[in-house]
Design a protein around this motif. Structure first.
Motif, PDB file in Angstrom:
ATOM      1  N   LEU A  46       0.809  -1.221   0.000  1.00 22.32           N
ATOM      2  CA  LEU A  46       0.000   0.000   0.000  1.00 22.32           C
ATOM      3  C   LEU A  46       0.841   1.270   0.000  1.00 22.32           C
ATOM      4  O   LEU A  46       0.292   2.366   0.044  1.00 22.32           O
ATOM      5  CB  LEU A  46      -0.919   0.018   1.231  1.00 22.32           C
ATOM      6  CG  LEU A  46      -1.950  -1.101   1.352  1.00 22.32           C
ATOM      7  CD1 LEU A  46      -2.690  -0.988   2.683  1.00 22.32           C
ATOM      8  CD2 LEU A  46      -2.929  -1.086   0.198  1.00 22.32           C
ATOM      9  N   SER A  47       2.139   1.145  -0.063  1.00 21.68           N
ATOM     10  CA  SER A  47       3.005   2.304   0.162  1.00 21.68           C
ATOM     11  C   SER A  47       3.393   3.054  -1.106  1.00 21.68           C
ATOM     12  O   SER A  47       4.000   4.124  -1.029  1.00 21.68           O
ATOM     13  CB  SER A  47       4.279   1.870   0.900  1.00 21.68           C
ATOM     14  OG  SER A  47       5.008   0.935   0.120  1.00 21.68           O
ATOM     15  N   GLY A  48       3.053   2.514  -2.272  1.00 21.91           N
ATOM     16  CA  GLY A  48       3.428   3.177  -3.509  1.00 21.91           C
ATOM     17  C   GLY A  48       2.242   3.743  -4.256  1.00 21.91           C
ATOM     18  O   GLY A  48       1.116   3.788  -3.751  1.00 21.91           O
ATOM     19  N   ALA A  75      -2.967   9.811  -9.655  1.00 22.44           N
ATOM     20  CA  ALA A  75      -2.913   8.417  -9.251  1.00 22.44           C
ATOM     21  C   ALA A  75      -2.942   8.331  -7.730  1.00 22.44           C
ATOM     22  O   ALA A  75      -2.310   9.135  -7.036  1.00 22.44           O
ATOM     23  CB  ALA A  75      -1.648   7.761  -9.799  1.00 22.44           C
ATOM     24  N   LEU A  76      -3.684   7.367  -7.205  1.00 23.78           N
ATOM     25  CA  LEU A  76      -3.780   7.197  -5.763  1.00 23.78           C
ATOM     26  C   LEU A  76      -2.433   6.785  -5.188  1.00 23.78           C
ATOM     27  O   LEU A  76      -1.761   5.897  -5.716  1.00 23.78           O
ATOM     28  CB  LEU A  76      -4.833   6.135  -5.431  1.00 23.78           C
ATOM     29  CG  LEU A  76      -5.004   5.815  -3.944  1.00 23.78           C
ATOM     30  CD1 LEU A  76      -5.513   7.029  -3.170  1.00 23.78           C
ATOM     31  CD2 LEU A  76      -5.942   4.625  -3.760  1.00 23.78           C
ATOM     32  N   LYS A  77      -2.074   7.421  -4.089  1.00 23.47           N
ATOM     33  CA  LYS A  77      -0.855   7.097  -3.352  1.00 23.47           C
ATOM     34  C   LYS A  77      -1.053   7.527  -1.904  1.00 23.47           C
ATOM     35  O   LYS A  77      -2.024   8.249  -1.593  1.00 23.47           O
ATOM     36  CB  LYS A  77       0.365   7.791  -3.967  1.00 23.47           C
ATOM     37  CG  LYS A  77       0.257   9.317  -3.978  1.00 23.47           C
ATOM     38  CD  LYS A  77       1.499   9.984  -4.558  1.00 23.47           C
ATOM     39  CE  LYS A  77       1.623   9.794  -6.039  1.00 23.47           C
ATOM     40  NZ  LYS A  77       0.594  10.549  -6.806  1.00 23.47           N
ATOM     41  N   PRO A  78      -0.196   7.148  -0.980  1.00 23.88           N
ATOM     42  CA  PRO A  78      -0.331   7.622   0.402  1.00 23.88           C
ATOM     43  C   PRO A  78      -0.241   9.144   0.482  1.00 23.88           C
ATOM     44  O   PRO A  78       0.401   9.791  -0.355  1.00 23.88           O
ATOM     45  CB  PRO A  78       0.861   6.958   1.110  1.00 23.88           C
ATOM     46  CG  PRO A  78       1.160   5.747   0.294  1.00 23.88           C
ATOM     47  CD  PRO A  78       0.888   6.155  -1.136  1.00 23.88           C
ATOM     48  N   GLU A 100      -8.856   4.918   2.233  1.00 27.70           N
ATOM     49  CA  GLU A 100      -8.899   4.881   0.768  1.00 27.70           C
ATOM     50  C   GLU A 100      -7.905   3.885   0.165  1.00 27.70           C
ATOM     51  O   GLU A 100      -8.192   3.257  -0.870  1.00 27.70           O
ATOM     52  CB  GLU A 100      -8.670   6.280   0.181  1.00 27.70           C
ATOM     53  CG  GLU A 100      -7.319   6.907   0.453  1.00 27.70           C
ATOM     54  CD  GLU A 100      -7.201   7.548   1.816  1.00 27.70           C
ATOM     55  OE1 GLU A 100      -6.058   7.821   2.234  1.00 27.70           O
ATOM     56  OE2 GLU A 100      -8.249   7.778   2.468  1.00 27.70           O
ATOM     57  N   LEU A 101      -6.747   3.708   0.780  1.00 30.89           N
ATOM     58  CA  LEU A 101      -5.722   2.844   0.180  1.00 30.89           C
ATOM     59  C   LEU A 101      -6.151   1.382   0.198  1.00 30.89           C
ATOM     60  O   LEU A 101      -6.131   0.697  -0.830  1.00 30.89           O
ATOM     61  CB  LEU A 101      -4.391   3.022   0.921  1.00 30.89           C
ATOM     62  CG  LEU A 101      -3.782   4.423   0.901  1.00 30.89           C
ATOM     63  CD1 LEU A 101      -2.530   4.462   1.769  1.00 30.89           C
ATOM     64  CD2 LEU A 101      -3.442   4.847  -0.524  1.00 30.89           C
ATOM     65  N   ALA A 102      -6.513   0.885   1.373  1.00 31.54           N
ATOM     66  CA  ALA A 102      -6.916  -0.521   1.473  1.00 31.54           C
ATOM     67  C   ALA A 102      -8.228  -0.771   0.750  1.00 31.54           C
ATOM     68  O   ALA A 102      -8.449  -1.858   0.200  1.00 31.54           O
ATOM     69  CB  ALA A 102      -7.029  -0.927   2.946  1.00 31.54           C
ATOM     70  N   PHE A 103      -9.112   0.229   0.740  1.00 34.74           N
ATOM     71  CA  PHE A 103     -10.356   0.093  -0.018  1.00 34.74           C
ATOM     72  C   PHE A 103     -10.058  -0.123  -1.493  1.00 34.74           C
ATOM     73  O   PHE A 103     -10.589  -1.040  -2.129  1.00 34.74           O
ATOM     74  CB  PHE A 103     -11.228   1.332   0.173  1.00 34.74           C
ATOM     75  CG  PHE A 103     -12.425   1.365  -0.737  1.00 34.74           C
ATOM     76  CD1 PHE A 103     -13.533   0.580  -0.472  1.00 34.74           C
ATOM     77  CD2 PHE A 103     -12.431   2.171  -1.868  1.00 34.74           C
ATOM     78  CE1 PHE A 103     -14.640   0.596  -1.314  1.00 34.74           C
ATOM     79  CE2 PHE A 103     -13.529   2.201  -2.717  1.00 34.74           C
ATOM     80  CZ  PHE A 103     -14.634   1.406  -2.435  1.00 34.74           C
ATOM     81  N   ALA A 104      -9.200   0.729  -2.055  1.00 32.73           N
ATOM     82  CA  ALA A 104      -8.884   0.628  -3.477  1.00 32.73           C
ATOM     83  C   ALA A 104      -8.190  -0.696  -3.787  1.00 32.73           C
ATOM     84  O   ALA A 104      -8.483  -1.337  -4.809  1.00 32.73           O
ATOM     85  CB  ALA A 104      -8.004   1.800  -3.903  1.00 32.73           C
ATOM     86  N   LYS A 105      -7.273  -1.106  -2.922  1.00 39.49           N
ATOM     87  CA  LYS A 105      -6.554  -2.370  -3.144  1.00 39.49           C
ATOM     88  C   LYS A 105      -7.527  -3.547  -3.151  1.00 39.49           C
ATOM     89  O   LYS A 105      -7.436  -4.434  -4.012  1.00 39.49           O
ATOM     90  CB  LYS A 105      -5.515  -2.560  -2.050  1.00 39.49           C
ATOM     91  CG  LYS A 105      -4.551  -3.706  -2.299  1.00 39.49           C
ATOM     92  CD  LYS A 105      -3.583  -3.347  -3.418  1.00 39.49           C
ATOM     93  CE  LYS A 105      -2.497  -4.374  -3.572  1.00 39.49           C
ATOM     94  NZ  LYS A 105      -1.545  -4.028  -4.648  1.00 39.49           N
TER      95      LYS A 105
END
Length: 300
Positions: A46-48, A75-78, A100-105
């Motif tokens: 999730l870090s990139g 682009a989604l990023k942290p 948002e990060l884990a949701f998108a993943k």
């Protein structure tokens, strides 16, 4: 759930026909939607920067302030947690993240052949009820407050600014954004003031979600509510004195709306302070939001 074709037809007034279809999700609420997770705590997965996931994060603003909802697609990023800001020309990322990060993943795993877009506007401390606005703001659409601008107005500005861009990824091909869901994490500020305000939460929530759906032009758009919880880290124990009434209202909404669900994982979360979850909990919250939404949306 309406068919993809019908959703596209509903959204024609906002978007041009395109060779690329993108599922779009709205993320709103208060500080636990903002996100207080630390980027340094993120796993490598999730870090990139994400491939095929874009975000428009509206600049948060107080009631009466004119610059709410400014932003750009990227682009989604942290960095889309608390402290994020945008002037509409560039984004200022923070050292925090939200769900948002884990949701998108997770959504990428559930819909591996589809592109995903997120529209986010949330603001810490905000209530729906105008009597709870205080210095943070209110989502009550009719609240005139300061200068006639409230949080709902900033939400509308975010949607307007996001949807006027036809090519969100800059690849030269117009994108057809298909509204696919609403994630809502809020209610703490309606549950810490008076019993009467907390008792109004169900009616306030229902009306607001109906209006958010209307703004996205899909009257049965799936909604997933994040159930508020309490750290019990106040002088008298409870942080949200009437939080149980808001929880009841959230459960009632999820039970009575035909296209809504609720995430209850929050009951078991740890807190970094009296109000906000720890980093790992925002990761779990994002996954839980995605799984609950998928139960409504189903297979493509």
């Amino acid at each position: 759930m309406k068919s993809l074709i019908h959703l596209i037809l509903v959204f024609i007034p906002l978007f041009s026909f395109s060779q690329e279809t993108v599922r779009v999700f709205y993320l709103g609420g208060q500080s636990n939607m903002d996100g207080y997770g630390y980027n340094k705590d993120l796993p490598d997965s999730l870090s990139g920067s994400f491939d095929n996931v874009w975000i428009f994060h509206g600049n948060l603003a107080g009631d009466g302030e004119p610059n709410g909802g400014q932003g750009i697609w990227e682009a989604l990023k942290p960095g889309h947690g608390v402290g994020f800001a945008s002037d509409g020309k560039s984004n200022q990322l923070s050292d925090r993240f939200g769900p948002e990060l884990a949701f998108a993943k997770r959504m990428q795993g559930l819909y591996p052949d589809e592109k995903i877009a997120l529209i986010k506007y949330s603001k810490g401390g905000t209530s729906i009820d105008s009597l709870g606005a205080g210095p943070f703001g209110s989502w009550e659409p009719d609240f005139r407050g300061k200068g006639g601008i409230n949080q709902y107005d900033h939400f509308l500005a975010t949607i307007r600014n996001a949807t006027q861009v036809q090519d969100i990824d800059g690849d030269g091909v117009n994108d057809l954004l298909v509204p696919s869901g609403i994630l809502w994490m809020q209610g703490e500020s309606d549950g810490d003031k008076t019993e009467a305000m907390a008792n109004r939460y169900y009616a306030n929530l229902k009306r607001l979600m109906d209006l958010v759906r209307a703004a996205l032009r899909v009257d049965d758009l799936p909604v997933v509510i994040g159930k508020i919880s309490d750290s019990w880290n106040d002088e008298d124990g409870k942080v949200w004195d009437y939080g149980e009434l808001v929880q009841y209202a959230q459960e009632k909404y999820a039970r009575t709306d035909g296209n809504a669900a609720i995430v209850r994982n929050t009951r078991y979360y740890d807190y970094s302070d009296p109000w906000h979850y720890k980093s790992e909990n925002y990761i779990d919250l994002g996954k839980a939001f995605a799984d609950a939404l998928y139960q409504i949306m189903g297979d493509p």
